[in-house]
Design a protein around this motif. Structure first.
Motif, PDB file in Angstrom:
ATOM      1  N   GLY A 103      24.043  15.316   3.098  1.00  0.00           N
ATOM      2  CA  GLY A 103      24.634  14.186   3.858  1.00  0.00           C
ATOM      3  C   GLY A 103      25.907  14.672   4.276  1.00  0.00           C
ATOM      4  N   SER A 104      25.929  15.708   4.705  1.00  0.00           N
ATOM      5  CA  SER A 104      27.191  16.360   5.486  1.00  0.00           C
ATOM      6  C   SER A 104      27.136  16.363   6.976  1.00  0.00           C
ATOM      7  N   ASN A 105      27.984  16.200   7.541  1.00  0.00           N
ATOM      8  CA  ASN A 105      28.199  16.018   9.060  1.00  0.00           C
ATOM      9  C   ASN A 105      28.835  17.302   9.531  1.00  0.00           C
ATOM     10  N   ALA A 106      28.961  18.414   8.868  1.00  0.00           N
ATOM     11  CA  ALA A 106      29.403  19.720   9.229  1.00  0.00           C
ATOM     12  C   ALA A 106      28.776  20.322  10.627  1.00  0.00           C
ATOM     13  N   THR A 107      29.625  20.873  11.434  1.00  0.00           N
ATOM     14  CA  THR A 107      29.191  21.421  12.476  1.00  0.00           C
ATOM     15  C   THR A 107      29.204  22.939  12.379  1.00  0.00           C
ATOM     16  N   LEU A 108      28.437  23.889  13.302  1.00  0.00           N
ATOM     17  CA  LEU A 108      28.249  24.895  13.249  1.00  0.00           C
ATOM     18  C   LEU A 108      28.488  25.470  14.434  1.00  0.00           C
ATOM     19  N   GLU A 109      29.504  26.634  14.545  1.00  0.00           N
ATOM     20  CA  GLU A 109      29.758  27.656  15.744  1.00  0.00           C
ATOM     21  C   GLU A 109      29.365  29.022  15.475  1.00  0.00           C
ATOM     22  N   THR A 110      28.637  29.369  16.537  1.00  0.00           N
ATOM     23  CA  THR A 110      28.118  30.907  16.250  1.00  0.00           C
ATOM     24  C   THR A 110      28.687  31.777  17.266  1.00  0.00           C
ATOM     25  N   VAL A 111      29.027  32.949  16.971  1.00  0.00           N
ATOM     26  CA  VAL A 111      29.381  34.077  17.661  1.00  0.00           C
ATOM     27  C   VAL A 111      28.387  35.062  17.461  1.00  0.00           C
ATOM     28  N   LEU A 112      27.734  35.473  18.689  1.00  0.00           N
ATOM     29  CA  LEU A 112      26.742  36.631  18.749  1.00  0.00           C
ATOM     30  C   LEU A 112      27.509  37.826  19.025  1.00  0.00           C
ATOM     31  N   VAL A 113      27.360  38.982  18.366  1.00  0.00           N
ATOM     32  CA  VAL A 113      28.013  40.174  18.424  1.00  0.00           C
ATOM     33  C   VAL A 113      26.985  41.162  19.088  1.00  0.00           C
ATOM     34  N   PRO A 114      27.006  41.644  20.351  1.00  0.00           N
ATOM     35  CA  PRO A 114      26.014  42.368  21.029  1.00  0.00           C
ATOM     36  C   PRO A 114      26.007  43.581  20.620  1.00  0.00           C
ATOM     37  N   ASP A 115      24.874  44.179  20.506  1.00  0.00           N
ATOM     38  CA  ASP A 115      24.918  45.731  20.397  1.00  0.00           C
ATOM     39  C   ASP A 115      24.821  46.051  18.901  1.00  0.00           C
ATOM     40  N   ALA A 116      25.501  45.252  18.153  1.00  0.00           N
ATOM     41  CA  ALA A 116      25.971  45.770  16.773  1.00  0.00           C
ATOM     42  C   ALA A 116      24.840  46.294  15.928  1.00  0.00           C
ATOM     43  N   ILE A 117      23.545  45.352  15.959  1.00  0.00           N
ATOM     44  CA  ILE A 117      22.366  45.618  15.013  1.00  0.00           C
ATOM     45  C   ILE A 117      21.748  46.825  15.710  1.00  0.00           C
ATOM     46  N   ASP A 118      21.758  47.257  16.855  1.00  0.00           N
ATOM     47  CA  ASP A 118      21.256  48.359  17.450  1.00  0.00           C
ATOM     48  C   ASP A 118      21.574  49.534  17.094  1.00  0.00           C
ATOM     49  N   LEU A 119      23.342  49.648  16.912  1.00  0.00           N
ATOM     50  CA  LEU A 119      24.047  50.469  16.301  1.00  0.00           C
ATOM     51  C   LEU A 119      23.448  50.936  14.875  1.00  0.00           C
TER      52      LEU A 119
END
Length: 222
Positions: free
Chosen positions: A137-153
């Motif tokens: 019952g929540s109307n929360a919103t989600l904002e995502t930032v993708l951090v490129p290259d981090a997981i490859d490192l």
């Protein structure tokens, strides 16, 4: 008997953060690791999770359930539909990696941020977050930032640079009520992110361990 929890991994970089969470939050559990890192490699090649990968994932999960497991904890966030199918196919608790973290985030407010490092997981996680928010019952919103290259490192062993890159982009979510670190592997950067911003920072591993403990034993954290 000690409850046996099978950790189903699709990448080796998720293993140490969740093992550390078990050592700290539920050392009594017997933890077994089941890894197929080919799942992540093949998932990165698909825009949408294929039937073939879903079947592979479910087959691995069924194998896990036959190991006298009391529960299965998934540590990769890019396989939501496959986790749902697995949960329906076995008789023991199956926990998605971020379910408990979503629950904690929604207690913080209605504007939630997320720092992610594995792009293919973002659509699945966004859908799961929206479904969970609707269910409670929540109307929360989600904002995502993708951090490129981090997981490859990180995969190459450079955790310091991974952590620095994740923390460097946290300011983009500074207006959010809470910031989630999307993946088990991203939790390594928690300390640096907390140094970079004043927001509440949530990580998946500890929340998942507490949730699984409750599902298996009924024990509540005091």
């Amino acid at each position: 008997m000690r409850p046996r929890i099978v950790l189903l991994h699709a990448t080796p970089v998720a293993i140490e953060p969740i093992l550390a969470a078990f050592r700290e939050s539920w050392p009594e559990a017997e933890v077994v690791n089941l890894l197929d890192d080919g799942l992540t490699l093949d998932r990165a090649k698909e825009e949408t999770l294929s039937r073939r990968l879903i079947d592979r994932f479910v087959a691995l999960g069924k194998y896990a359930s036959e190991m006298d497991a009391s529960g299965i904890l998934i540590t990769c966030s890019a396989f939501g539909p496959a986790i749902d199918e697995l949960a329906a196919a076995v008789s023991i608790p199956v926990l998605k990696p971020n379910e408990a973290m979503f629950e904690a985030a929604l207690k913080q407010g209605k504007r939630i941020g997320m720092l992610a490092t594995f792009g293919p997981s973002v659509p699945t996680m966004t859908e799961e977050f929206e479904q969970y928010a609707h269910a409670v019952g929540s109307n929360a919103t989600l904002e995502t930032v993708l951090v490129p290259d981090a997981i490859d490192l990180l995969r190459k062993g450079d955790s310091d640079t991974h952590n620095r890159l994740v923390a460097a982009q946290a300011h983009e979510l500074a207006e959010c009520d809470a910031i989630m670190l999307a993946h088990f592997s991203t939790s390594r950067a928690a300390e640096q992110v907390r140094d970079a911003v004043t927001n509440t920072i949530l990580t998946a591993p500890h929340a998942a361990v507490e949730k699984m403990k409750t599902l298996v034993t009924g024990a509540q954290k005091c």
